[in-house]
Design a protein around this motif. Structure first.
Motif, PDB file in Angstrom:
ATOM      1  N   GLU A  88       0.106 -10.372   4.852  1.00  0.00           N
ATOM      2  CA  GLU A  88       1.201  -9.474   5.196  1.00  0.00           C
ATOM      3  C   GLU A  88       0.981  -8.108   4.540  1.00  0.00           C
ATOM      4  O   GLU A  88       0.551  -8.030   3.381  1.00  0.00           O
ATOM      5  N   VAL A  89       1.269  -7.049   5.277  1.00  0.00           N
ATOM      6  CA  VAL A  89       1.071  -5.697   4.782  1.00  0.00           C
ATOM      7  C   VAL A  89       2.412  -4.960   4.723  1.00  0.00           C
ATOM      8  O   VAL A  89       3.136  -4.899   5.726  1.00  0.00           O
ATOM      9  N   TYR A  90       2.735  -4.427   3.550  1.00  0.00           N
ATOM     10  CA  TYR A  90       3.933  -3.606   3.363  1.00  0.00           C
ATOM     11  C   TYR A  90       3.483  -2.239   2.863  1.00  0.00           C
ATOM     12  O   TYR A  90       2.487  -2.126   2.142  1.00  0.00           O
ATOM     13  N   THR A  91       4.227  -1.211   3.250  1.00  0.00           N
ATOM     14  CA  THR A  91       3.818   0.141   2.877  1.00  0.00           C
ATOM     15  C   THR A  91       4.988   0.955   2.349  1.00  0.00           C
ATOM     16  O   THR A  91       6.150   0.689   2.671  1.00  0.00           O
ATOM     17  N   THR A  92       4.634   1.941   1.539  1.00  0.00           N
ATOM     18  CA  THR A  92       5.578   2.969   1.129  1.00  0.00           C
ATOM     19  C   THR A  92       4.911   4.322   1.323  1.00  0.00           C
ATOM     20  O   THR A  92       3.692   4.448   1.174  1.00  0.00           O
ATOM     21  N   THR A  93       5.709   5.307   1.678  1.00  0.00           N
ATOM     22  CA  THR A  93       5.216   6.688   1.748  1.00  0.00           C
ATOM     23  C   THR A  93       6.239   7.587   1.071  1.00  0.00           C
ATOM     24  O   THR A  93       7.446   7.347   1.141  1.00  0.00           O
ATOM     25  N   GLU A  94       5.726   8.607   0.428  1.00  0.00           N
ATOM     26  CA  GLU A  94       6.616   9.507  -0.299  1.00  0.00           C
ATOM     27  C   GLU A  94       7.550  10.269   0.632  1.00  0.00           C
ATOM     28  O   GLU A  94       8.673  10.624   0.258  1.00  0.00           O
ATOM     29  N   ASP A  95       7.077  10.529   1.863  1.00  0.00           N
ATOM     30  CA  ASP A  95       7.914  11.277   2.804  1.00  0.00           C
ATOM     31  C   ASP A  95       8.661  10.382   3.788  1.00  0.00           C
ATOM     32  O   ASP A  95       9.377  10.864   4.665  1.00  0.00           O
ATOM     33  N   GLY A  96       8.478   9.061   3.662  1.00  0.00           N
ATOM     34  CA  GLY A  96       9.197   8.134   4.534  1.00  0.00           C
ATOM     35  C   GLY A  96       8.644   8.029   5.940  1.00  0.00           C
ATOM     36  O   GLY A  96       9.279   7.455   6.827  1.00  0.00           O
ATOM     37  N   SER A  97       7.435   8.539   6.179  1.00  0.00           N
ATOM     38  CA  SER A  97       6.861   8.525   7.526  1.00  0.00           C
ATOM     39  C   SER A  97       6.308   7.164   7.934  1.00  0.00           C
ATOM     40  O   SER A  97       6.024   6.933   9.120  1.00  0.00           O
ATOM     41  N   HIS A  98       6.138   6.259   6.989  1.00  0.00           N
ATOM     42  CA  HIS A  98       5.672   4.900   7.302  1.00  0.00           C
ATOM     43  C   HIS A  98       6.199   3.948   6.234  1.00  0.00           C
ATOM     44  O   HIS A  98       6.136   4.246   5.042  1.00  0.00           O
TER      45      HIS A  98
ATOM     46  N   LEU B 250       0.836  -1.199   0.000  1.00  0.00           N
ATOM     47  CA  LEU B 250       0.000   0.000   0.000  1.00  0.00           C
ATOM     48  C   LEU B 250       0.871   1.250   0.000  1.00  0.00           C
ATOM     49  O   LEU B 250       1.799   1.374   0.814  1.00  0.00           O
ATOM     50  N   GLY B 251       0.573   2.165  -0.904  1.00  0.00           N
ATOM     51  CA  GLY B 251       1.366   3.380  -1.019  1.00  0.00           C
ATOM     52  C   GLY B 251       0.546   4.623  -0.746  1.00  0.00           C
ATOM     53  O   GLY B 251      -0.652   4.673  -1.025  1.00  0.00           O
ATOM     54  N   ALA B 252       1.205   5.639  -0.193  1.00  0.00           N
ATOM     55  CA  ALA B 252       0.529   6.904   0.109  1.00  0.00           C
ATOM     56  C   ALA B 252       1.563   8.018   0.222  1.00  0.00           C
ATOM     57  O   ALA B 252       2.770   7.774   0.211  1.00  0.00           O
ATOM     58  N   ARG B 253       1.066   9.243   0.339  1.00  0.00           N
ATOM     59  CA  ARG B 253       1.969  10.385   0.484  1.00  0.00           C
ATOM     60  C   ARG B 253       2.641  10.383   1.855  1.00  0.00           C
ATOM     61  O   ARG B 253       3.825  10.674   1.977  1.00  0.00           O
ATOM     62  N   SER B 254       1.853  10.083   2.901  1.00  0.00           N
ATOM     63  CA  SER B 254       2.396  10.067   4.254  1.00  0.00           C
ATOM     64  C   SER B 254       1.641   9.037   5.081  1.00  0.00           C
ATOM     65  O   SER B 254       0.672   8.419   4.603  1.00  0.00           O
ATOM     66  N   ASP B 255       2.085   8.847   6.324  1.00  0.00           N
ATOM     67  CA  ASP B 255       1.430   7.868   7.192  1.00  0.00           C
ATOM     68  C   ASP B 255      -0.032   8.214   7.441  1.00  0.00           C
ATOM     69  O   ASP B 255      -0.859   7.326   7.658  1.00  0.00           O
ATOM     70  N   LYS B 256      -0.380   9.486   7.388  1.00  0.00           N
ATOM     71  CA  LYS B 256      -1.767   9.897   7.612  1.00  0.00           C
ATOM     72  C   LYS B 256      -2.692   9.441   6.492  1.00  0.00           C
ATOM     73  O   LYS B 256      -3.912   9.378   6.666  1.00  0.00           O
TER      74      LYS B 256
END
Length: 258
Positions: free
Chosen positions: A160-170, A141-147
């Motif tokens: 299993e859940v993996y994430t990416t954020t553009e600002d690295g917050s999660h 799952l990808g997003a701009r930030s953890d919010k």
């Protein structure tokens, strides 16, 4: 598949984020069958500027509570009106619309579900149905930030859940196609929904690895039944209405420059 026009009652309206709400709707009668990847058209009442229904992905079906969930991004007057719905309000809904994701013939632990932004919405119901059939899906799952990462606990119930954020917050910083899990696991099937640039990048990755991939397109849809032609997509079979022939397409059917 038969379509229904139903007056559904708001059970709960949960504000997940400044720009996102989760609407849970129910009916006095059992809800009809709905498949992962399908969507609904929700009527917006009380808006002087919104005349058309709003197409919203089916986020989840809770059969025990007889609820259908819609994850709604508040981007205009129509969706903001829906986001103001209160418990007990009635929302007129047309469902289920469109086609669905393809289920694997056999259970697998090499299924990757990639969602970006509000495009994570159909991935939850898909993941639940895959798990119900014996598979163990992996969510990216990808997003701009953890919010902007939504429903992580619900996703974790099915794989299993993996994430990416553009600002690295999660999770890992960057985009979903840059996540390290793609180098560690040889996936057999990829499903994705989100912003078109993200889906094109995922499709490009899938093609480079020879992995079967299905995308859920988010073209502008008005009628939901293939009448208005505003959601047309150019495919190997000509111009097709995403609302009727999609929204789910195999990437080999799309004339994307990938």
């Amino acid at each position: 598949m038969k379509k229904y026009i139903l007056d559904l009652t708001v059970v709960e309206n949960i504000r997940l984020h400044t720009n996102y709400v989760l609407l849970k709707l129910t009916s006095p009668s059992p809800l009809p069958e709905m498949l992962p990847g399908q969507f609904a058209e929700l009527r917006v009442d009380g808006s002087p500027t919104t005349f058309l229904r709003r197409p919203i992905s089916i986020n989840y079906i809770d059969r025990q509570r007889n609820e259908v969930w819609f994850l709604i991004q508040l981007v205009g007057d129509g969706t903001r009106r829906l986001g103001e719905a209160n418990k007990g309000d009635i929302i007129n809904v047309v469902l289920p619309l469109g086609n669905c994701f393809t289920m694997p013939e056999n259970p697998s632990d090499k299924l990757l579900l990639v969602g970006g932004g509000v495009g994570t919405a159909p991935m939850l119901y898909l993941g639940e149905q895959l798990a119900k059939r014996g598979s163990k899906p992996t969510f990216l799952l990808g997003a701009r930030s953890d919010k902007d990462l939504l429903q992580l606990e619900q996703f974790a119930a099915y794989g299993e859940v993996y994430t990416t954020t553009e600002d690295g917050s999660h999770g890992e910083k960057g985009y979903v196609t840059q996540h390290s899990i793609l180098k560690k696991v040889n996936f057999e099937q990829i499903y994705t929904c989100g912003p078109k640039p993200m889906m094109m990048a995922v499709a490009k990755y899938a093609k480079s690895k020879g992995i079967n991939c299905e995308v859920s397109l988010e073209n502008m849809m008005a009628c939901g039944i293939g009448a208005c032609l505003c959601c047309v997509e150019n495919t190997t079979e000509g111009h097709l209405c995403v609302c009727k022939e999609g929204p789910v397409f195999n990437i080999n059917k799309l004339l994307w420059q990938i």
